[in-house]
Write a protein that holds these residues in place. Structure first.
Motif, PDB file in Angstrom:
ATOM      1  N   PHE A 184      25.958  35.834  17.608  1.00 31.65           N
ATOM      2  CA  PHE A 184      24.757  35.043  18.014  1.00 31.65           C
ATOM      3  C   PHE A 184      24.055  34.789  16.793  1.00 31.65           C
ATOM      4  O   PHE A 184      23.983  35.111  15.715  1.00 31.65           O
ATOM      5  N   SER A 185      22.583  33.978  17.061  1.00 26.72           N
ATOM      6  CA  SER A 185      22.009  33.485  16.178  1.00 26.72           C
ATOM      7  C   SER A 185      21.431  34.564  15.091  1.00 26.72           C
ATOM      8  O   SER A 185      21.199  35.942  15.469  1.00 26.72           O
ATOM      9  N   TRP A 212      19.157  23.128  26.297  1.00 26.72           N
ATOM     10  CA  TRP A 212      19.887  23.914  27.279  1.00 26.72           C
ATOM     11  C   TRP A 212      19.955  23.124  28.608  1.00 26.72           C
ATOM     12  O   TRP A 212      18.987  22.701  28.905  1.00 26.72           O
ATOM     13  N   TRP A 217      29.792  25.601  25.636  1.00 30.65           N
ATOM     14  CA  TRP A 217      29.118  26.965  24.864  1.00 30.65           C
ATOM     15  C   TRP A 217      30.130  27.937  25.452  1.00 30.65           C
ATOM     16  O   TRP A 217      30.624  27.966  26.446  1.00 30.65           O
ATOM     17  N   GLN A 260      25.368  28.049  15.422  1.00 26.46           N
ATOM     18  CA  GLN A 260      26.053  28.458  16.513  1.00 26.46           C
ATOM     19  C   GLN A 260      27.167  27.557  17.005  1.00 26.46           C
ATOM     20  O   GLN A 260      26.788  26.426  17.183  1.00 26.46           O
ATOM     21  N   GLU A 265      13.010  33.425  22.193  1.00 29.59           N
ATOM     22  CA  GLU A 265      14.293  33.110  21.276  1.00 29.59           C
ATOM     23  C   GLU A 265      13.997  32.727  19.798  1.00 29.59           C
ATOM     24  O   GLU A 265      12.878  32.047  19.853  1.00 29.59           O
ATOM     25  N   CYS A 266      14.968  33.215  19.031  1.00 28.21           N
ATOM     26  CA  CYS A 266      14.646  32.569  17.529  1.00 28.21           C
ATOM     27  C   CYS A 266      13.390  32.570  17.031  1.00 28.21           C
ATOM     28  O   CYS A 266      12.873  31.479  16.639  1.00 28.21           O
ATOM     29  N   ASN A 304      25.419  24.994  18.974  1.00 24.93           N
ATOM     30  CA  ASN A 304      23.767  25.034  19.214  1.00 24.93           C
ATOM     31  C   ASN A 304      22.886  25.402  17.985  1.00 24.93           C
ATOM     32  O   ASN A 304      23.062  24.866  17.089  1.00 24.93           O
ATOM     33  N   ASP A 305      22.127  26.642  18.035  1.00 24.05           N
ATOM     34  CA  ASP A 305      21.215  26.561  17.041  1.00 24.05           C
ATOM     35  C   ASP A 305      21.386  26.475  15.671  1.00 24.05           C
ATOM     36  O   ASP A 305      22.564  26.977  15.290  1.00 24.05           O
ATOM     37  N   MET A 308      30.458  32.642  20.681  1.00 23.52           N
ATOM     38  CA  MET A 308      29.856  32.055  19.514  1.00 23.52           C
ATOM     39  C   MET A 308      30.417  32.536  18.189  1.00 23.52           C
ATOM     40  O   MET A 308      30.668  33.788  17.946  1.00 23.52           O
ATOM     41  N   TYR A 360      14.987  22.249  19.765  1.00 16.45           N
ATOM     42  CA  TYR A 360      14.973  23.860  20.223  1.00 16.45           C
ATOM     43  C   TYR A 360      15.537  24.682  19.045  1.00 16.45           C
ATOM     44  O   TYR A 360      16.254  24.134  18.100  1.00 16.45           O
ATOM     45  N   ALA A 361      15.033  25.877  19.221  1.00 14.94           N
ATOM     46  CA  ALA A 361      15.723  26.993  18.239  1.00 14.94           C
ATOM     47  C   ALA A 361      15.362  26.572  16.903  1.00 14.94           C
ATOM     48  O   ALA A 361      16.457  26.928  16.061  1.00 14.94           O
ATOM     49  N   ARG A 419      17.707  39.863  20.114  1.00 15.71           N
ATOM     50  CA  ARG A 419      18.665  38.937  19.279  1.00 15.71           C
ATOM     51  C   ARG A 419      17.692  38.016  18.328  1.00 15.71           C
ATOM     52  O   ARG A 419      16.385  37.867  18.382  1.00 15.71           O
ATOM     53  N   ASP A 420      18.533  37.600  17.602  1.00 15.31           N
ATOM     54  CA  ASP A 420      18.202  36.461  16.635  1.00 15.31           C
ATOM     55  C   ASP A 420      17.229  36.878  15.484  1.00 15.31           C
ATOM     56  O   ASP A 420      16.092  36.401  15.243  1.00 15.31           O
TER      57      ASP A 420
HETATM   58  C1  FRU Z   1      19.135  30.304  21.682  1.00 16.31           C
HETATM   59  C2  FRU Z   1      19.950  31.088  22.153  1.00 16.31           C
HETATM   60  C3  FRU Z   1      19.945  32.394  21.121  1.00 16.31           C
HETATM   61  C4  FRU Z   1      21.246  32.963  21.082  1.00 16.31           C
HETATM   62  C5  FRU Z   1      21.977  31.758  20.941  1.00 16.31           C
HETATM   63  C6  FRU Z   1      23.107  31.935  21.499  1.00 16.31           C
HETATM   64  O1  FRU Z   1      19.367  28.757  21.741  1.00 16.31           O
HETATM   65  O2  FRU Z   1      20.064  31.348  23.259  1.00 16.31           O
HETATM   66  O3  FRU Z   1      18.863  33.137  21.597  1.00 16.31           O
HETATM   67  O4  FRU Z   1      21.313  33.743  19.894  1.00 16.31           O
HETATM   68  O5  FRU Z   1      21.579  30.773  21.488  1.00 16.31           O
HETATM   69  O6  FRU Z   1      24.290  30.892  21.351  1.00 16.31           O
END
Ligand code: FRU
Length: 493
Positions: free
Chosen positions: A100-101, A302, A65, A57, A219-220, A40-41, A68, A281-282, A164-165
């Motif tokens: 995570f991110s 997602w 998923w 990720q 997020e992010c 992902n991200d 991570m 996204y992200a 996070r992130d």
């Molecule tokens: C965004 C997210 C972040 C998190 C990551 C987890 O897509 O939910 O907030 O760090 O993915 O994989």
């Protein structure tokens, strides 16, 4: 227990096995993907010692998923990427259930990754805590987690579990970090820390807080200066759809404003979606050595259907996009110049002239860049557009309604996944340019030099190829349609 093992070897082994079993029918030709399994991200985007690095990720053990890791690719030119060993694996005391991110900075020749450690308290009920950690590398390939991790052990006391992130940057002599967070009452916000050395961090409070209309969590987050303005880019969760806006599960967008470093005050305009396709996204940005602000997004969403899971892989990044600020404080995204390096052969499909109805040409290739210009001042049509990957039962269609000034990407018949329509307002001002990148399972459209972008995953049947110019309700003057066959950067692997 060996506290800082960062055990990536086992993950590499798992990936090799998964890669051997993968079905490649939808594998992309010029996008960043993992060798196999889930991603992902985008994380840790940076140009380090002249080379571009992108992390992501990654769950190397499964197409879904899970715990991570950080996968890693690098490139000399932003378009030819090579896989590097997995950079971060979870399972240490500081990141037990996931890395995570996060982001990357160059600290005097030390490539420093700042990421979130994820820890479940009660996994079935999704109760967790999150902290912030640092890992460093001098060769840009092998990373060591700091012994003093976590560098930020817990969120502020008025915070929810979301913490996070980290996005880190340097301003004058100080490192700044923003984090996605929310209040105990689930109001979304971004919070600020500073550090002299990336190890010791001091909390400085809330940089920005949203109301319920702005969702429950951001997020992010990303924050950067562009043409004297401060852009805050983020991926809010929990915004309700409003007509053509916010139709994906989660959104990615931005504010343009003015930030005062002394008072930590940010004044900004309205929230604007950055890309109005189904799968964007992200997003994360970075500044390269030429001073360009470049973005990569996760080219999925997602909880949407992801048919390549059945093939043993899932997830990709968008092509790299240059970020600029247009008139009226609009952020524009356009493909980076280097994308031209992927062009293999140029074909003028249509030179100049009026089209009424449809004009179809077989094109024996699935990796394509397409550019068309419609002169709307000399068109009587109501609708103009392009159709790809089939006609009828399967097709992916871009249309522009001239009276409504609306751009539409219709993926309701895009093969295995059917995901309906996305629309966005666009005042084409007499001239519509569509610049489209097609890969085996994606479409990225840039209209009028980034005034609108739409990105979606599509999963068409292999044999449905070709490009069709379409018009409805009259004639449209086409001022050229050119396409290029693009290179498959992964084929040599
Ligand atoms: C965004 C997210 C972040 C998190 C990551 C987890 O897509 O939910 O907030 O760090 O993915 O994989």
């Amino acid at each position: 227990m060996n506290t800082y093992n960062n055990n990536t070897k086992q993950a590499e082994e798992a990936l090799k096995q998964a890669e051997a079993k993968m079905n490649k029918r939808y594998r992309l030709g010029y996008h960043i993907m993992a060798p196999a399994n889930w991603i992902n991200d985008p994380n840790g985007l940076i140009q380090f010692k002249g080379e571009y690095h992108a992390f992501y990720q990654h769950h190397p053990y499964d197409e879904n998923w899970g715990p991570m890791h950080w996968g890693h690719v690098k490139s000399k030119d932003l378009v030819h990427w090579e896989h590097c060993p997995i950079a971060l694996a979870p399972g240490d005391a500081c990141d037990l259930d996931g890395c995570f991110s996060g982001s990357a900075v160059d600290n005097n020749g030390e490539l420093t990754l700042i990421y979130t450690g994820h820890h479940y308290i009660d996994q079935p009920n999704n109760i967790f805590f999150q902290n912030q950690n640092v890992a460093v590398s001098t060769d840009g390939i092998h990373f060591t987690k700091l012994r003093q991790n976590p560098v930020i052990a817990e969120p502020p006391t008025d915070s929810s579990q979301h913490f996070r992130d980290p996005k880190v940057w340097k301003h004058e002599d100080t490192w700044y970090m923003i984090l996605g967070n929310s209040t105990k009452e689930d109001l979304p916000r971004v919070i600020l820390y500073t550090s002299p050395d990336l190890r010791t961090w001091t909390y400085h409070g809330v940089l920005l807080q949203g109301d319920k209309n702005m969702g429950f969590m951001w997020e992010c987050p990303d924050f950067f200066e562009l043409n004297g303005k401060h852009i805050f880019m983020f991926s809010p969760q929990g915004i309700d759809a409003q007509g053509d806006k916010y139709n994906n599960l989660f959104q990615t967008g931005y504010y343009v404003g003015e930030y005062n470093y002394n008072s930590n005050e940010y004044q900004h305009g309205e929230f604007i979606e950055l890309d109005t396709g189904h799968d964007f996204y992200a997003v994360q940005t970075f500044l390269d050595d030429q001073g360009r602000r470049i973005a990569l997004g996760w080219m999925d969403m997602w909880e949407s259907d992801m048919p390549t899971k059945a093939d043993g892989w899932c997830g990709a990044m968008t092509i790299p996009r240059l970020i600029t600020l247009g008139d009226n404080n609009k952020v524009l995204m356009t493909p980076v110049e280097e994308m031209k390096l992927l062009r293999q052969s140029k074909h003028v499909l249509y030179q100049y002239g009026a089209i009424s109805g449809s004009y179809f040409k077989e094109v024996e290739a699935d990796l394509l860049e397409v550019k068309i210009v419609f002169d709307l001042t000399k068109s009587s049509a109501d609708l103009v557009g392009l159709r790809f990957r089939g006609t009828g039962r399967e097709e992916t269609v871009i249309t522009y309604s001239i009276p409504e000034q609306k751009l539409m990407l219709n993926c309701s018949k895009s093969g295995k996944k059917t995901d309906g329509v996305r629309q966005t307002a666009l005042n084409a001002e007499g001239r519509l340019t569509l610049h489209v990148y097609l890969d085996r399972s994606s479409i990225e459209m840039f209209a009028n030099e980034g005034q609108a972008t739409m990105t979606s995953r599509i999963y068409p049947s292999e044999k449905l190829l070709g490009i069709e110019i379409i018009t409805e309700g009259g004639e449209a003057l086409v001022n050229g349609l050119t396409y290029w066959k693009l290179k498959d950067i992964w084929q040599a692997e």
